[in-house]
Design an enzyme around this catalytic site. Structure first.
Site, PDB file in Angstrom:
ATOM      1  N   ASP A 105      -3.124  -1.739  -2.910  1.00  0.00           N
ATOM      2  CA  ASP A 105      -3.300  -0.685  -3.619  1.00  0.00           C
ATOM      3  C   ASP A 105      -3.151  -0.862  -4.991  1.00  0.00           C
ATOM      4  O   ASP A 105      -2.728  -2.082  -5.487  1.00  0.00           O
ATOM      5  CB  ASP A 105      -2.493   0.576  -3.215  1.00  0.00           C
ATOM      6  CG  ASP A 105      -3.273   1.848  -3.596  1.00  0.00           C
ATOM      7  OD1 ASP A 105      -3.922   1.754  -4.185  1.00  0.00           O
ATOM      8  OD2 ASP A 105      -2.768   2.824  -3.235  1.00  0.00           O
ATOM      9  N   TYR A 129       5.920  -6.459   4.778  1.00  0.00           N
ATOM     10  CA  TYR A 129       5.951  -5.969   3.047  1.00  0.00           C
ATOM     11  C   TYR A 129       7.548  -5.764   2.648  1.00  0.00           C
ATOM     12  O   TYR A 129       8.621  -5.387   3.551  1.00  0.00           O
ATOM     13  CB  TYR A 129       5.308  -4.441   3.077  1.00  0.00           C
ATOM     14  CG  TYR A 129       3.659  -4.758   3.083  1.00  0.00           C
ATOM     15  CD1 TYR A 129       3.122  -4.397   1.921  1.00  0.00           C
ATOM     16  CD2 TYR A 129       3.166  -4.616   4.323  1.00  0.00           C
ATOM     17  CE1 TYR A 129       1.802  -4.521   1.701  1.00  0.00           C
ATOM     18  CE2 TYR A 129       1.665  -4.640   4.064  1.00  0.00           C
ATOM     19  CZ  TYR A 129       0.962  -4.665   2.824  1.00  0.00           C
ATOM     20  OH  TYR A 129      -0.260  -4.731   2.880  1.00  0.00           O
TER      21      TYR A 129
END
Length: 629
Positions: A180, A236
């Site tokens: 993002d 992540y």
């Protein structure tokens, strides 16, 4: 998964016409791979074999008439498709992108004709990047993206021919994990077709990239390989200040609602017990940090400062998300900035629940409307009033107190308990956008979610590292998972809230700041086994561990820490959540999910503007990985 069906070896070709490795997916590529019909003939297939009467003097297969025709020339179907795509691409560029595009690099016909034709190969490009200043990774016409810079570097380095520089689709560009806006990646993978004959091609590409984007290596893969489809799972990391676990201030809207609901439900003692060692934190800050500042003020200024602080903490939103009682006396950057008054420009009044936004002064606005022939008006610096300076001092003291907080082991254990609720396969429809409870794609599998028990200290702030391992993630999912877990801990809510969020009721979960999110690495275990069987090198970032760690320290972690210290992103995020006078987030109170606003999947619900950024409904970027959304 990667396809291991290697194309058949073509028969020997003339030395002057090099054989190019291709797949059926290459049917839309042009120029640098040579004429399609010639290649088909060499491989014993193609249009020549299907049509032995084809005119050899008409290599482009242009039709020159027939029954019902007017004897004019016609392009082949392939050329028509390419022309149509080019026309559509130009329409988008001229319209949405104002004639300029990050994903189409034009070259003249002469430049394309003069370029030597070289074969391209299917490869995996291993990359890392700091996402600050970029609109995510996925290339598009209008926004500056990671892939946009990489695509330009490929062209400049000669890894993509000039003939293919106008469209990334010609190179079959695919990314393993989409990130993002503002999100970082220490390790990510692209798969595409590149010209990789030069031994120093990686160095050439890196020479055309900014310091915050790095190509670690390029590896040959099978022709059917797609890094997105072949990726087994993704790791992540999320970094956040430990002060995120502090409870809301008791005088904030959310703080009052939690205490009132706890007393009403008869669970006040239980609530205070969950707060553990931080239950008296704000009381001590008021006594030791704030009261000494207030006591030295003139009585009139002190009264006005207390009124402003009270109004800021008790604002009701209008339908447009604006505070019902805007504070016109305090400049917006009072909230966080600690710059001298003479260095600051005038700003708009603080609005509850919105990030700081600098406005031009009246003089600057007048300047913008003057004609080019008029000299620019001098920039007028606005001095802060004594009340504004006093408010700045008090708010800076609150922030400094939060940064001094050091998390305890029991607090970290509660956070880990909240993260454990995500393990396994669950329906995460409340953790993304545009998905209902009945959508099968909302079910995702989380393999692990761990908080490092040893925080790290950067300047005055203590940071926590959270690492999550899952098969795939939806848009905003990780940031909403972090926000849910943190809100449960800081607000003393029961862990059962996480399991309730998997149910059909639609609740509003804010997304934690993108500043702290980083793609650690993708995993290709299954594909690597196949590569080993085929004698190909596996996709493994381990050989660059030292370089990747140095890159993370210099370009990712450093940017996170500096940006948080400069903009106080986490302070602003939780301050906004605590002071939104709305029932959207009241699920975190002892009243539970029933006390919160239930959002509708079927109606075009009007979300207050001030909430849209926190909820992620504006979809300002792309998904955190390549999952379908």
């Amino acid at each position: 998964m990667a396809a291991d069906d290697t194309p058949p070896v073509p028969p020997p070709a003339a030395a002057a016409d090099p054989v190019v490795e291709t797949t059926n997916a290459e049917s839309n590529d042009t120029a640098d791979n040579g004429d399609r019909s010639d290649r088909g003939q060499k491989r014993g297939r193609g249009r020549d074999n299907r049509n032995p009467n084809r005119d050899r003097n008409n290599p482009n297969n242009i039709k020159t008439g027939g029954f019902g025709s007017n004897k004019r020339d016609f392009l082949s179907k392939r050329d028509q498709v390419q022309d149509n795509r080019a026309a559509k691409r130009r329409k988008v560029i001229d319209g949405a992108a104002d004639g300029n595009s990050y994903m189409s690099i034009p070259f003249s016909t002469d430049e394309i004709a003069a370029e030597e034709r070289r074969p391209k190969r299917k490869v995996a490009v291993l990359i890392g990047y700091a996402g600050t200043g970029y609109h995510g990774i996925q290339i598009n016409h209008k926004e500056k993206t990671i892939e946009g810079d990489l695509f330009a570097a490929f062209v400049k380095a000669g890894a993509i021919s000039k003939a293919n520089a106008d469209d990334p689709k010609k190179s079959s560009l695919v990314r393993c994990a989409r990130t993002d806006k503002g999100v970082h990646a220490a390790a990510n993978v692209l798969s595409l077709k590149l010209i990789v004959e030069d031994e120093d091609i990686v160095d050439k590409i890196n020479s055309h990239l900014p310091d915050q984007i790095k190509v670690w290596g390029i590896q040959r893969v099978t022709n059917g390989f797609s890094c997105y489809q072949a990726c087994d799972s993704r790791w992540y990391e999320y970094l956040m200040p430990s002060y995120a676990l502090l409870p809301p201030q008791p005088q904030s809207f959310l703080g009052k609602k939690i205490i009132d609901a706890a007393k009403e439900k008869g669970t006040y003692d239980e609530y205070m017990g969950r707060l553990d060692d931080v239950k008296n934190f704000w009381e001590e800050v008021e006594k030791n940090d704030i009261q000494p500042i207030l006591e030295k003020m003139d009585p009139e200024i002190r009264a006005e400062v207390i009124r402003i602080l009270h109004d800021t903490a008790d604002q009701e939103l209008t339908d447009d998300g604006e505070p019902s009682k805007p504070n016109t006396d305090v400049a917006k950057d009072v909230e966080m900035k600690d710059t001298p008054a003479e260095e600051s420009t005038a700003t708009e009044p603080a609005k509850d629940g919105e990030a700081a936004t600098t406005e031009a002064t009246t003089e600057a606005t007048t300047e913008a409307t003057t004609t080019e022939t008029q000299p620019p008006a001098a920039k007028v610096e606005r001095e802060f009033t004594p009340v504004e300076l006093a408010v700045r001092e008090v708010k800076a003291a609150y922030v400094a107190a939060k940064r001094r907080y050091r998390v305890t082991a029991p607090r970290l254990e509660k956070l880990q308990e909240a993260l454990n609720q995500y393990l396994g396969t669950h329906n995460f429809h409340n953790y993304t956008i545009l998905k209902s409870h009945t959508d099968p794609s909302a079910r995702r599998h989380i393999k692990s979610f761990q908080v490092n028990p040893t925080p790290i200290r950067i300047n005055d702030t203590e940071w926590l590292s959270l690492k999550v391992h899952g098969q795939s993630f939806m848009m905003h999912q990780i940031r909403k998972m972090v926000a849910m877990a943190v809100l449960i801990v800081r607000c003393g809510a029961p862990m059962s809230l996480v399991n309730e969020s998997y149910g059909p009721r639609r609740i509003s979960i804010p997304k934690a700041p993108g500043l702290g999110l980083m793609l650690e690495r993708p995993v290709f275990d299954v594909s690597n086994k196949k590569f080993k069987e085929l004698g190909k090198e596996p996709i493994d970032f381990g050989k660059w561990d030292k370089e990747i760690q140095a890159f993370k320290d210099e370009h990712i972690y450093k940017r996170m820490f500096e940006l948080e210290e400069k903009e106080n992103s986490f302070h602003l995020f939780f301050n906004q959540i605590d002071n939104f006078r709305t029932d959207y987030f009241l699920w975190v109170t002892p009243g539970g999910i029933e006390a919160s606003h239930e959002r509708s999947d079927r109606t075009a619900e009007k979300i207050p503007k001030a909430l849209q950024a926190e909820l992620g409904d504006e979809a300002d970027g792309v998904a955190e990985d390549g999952s379908s959304n």
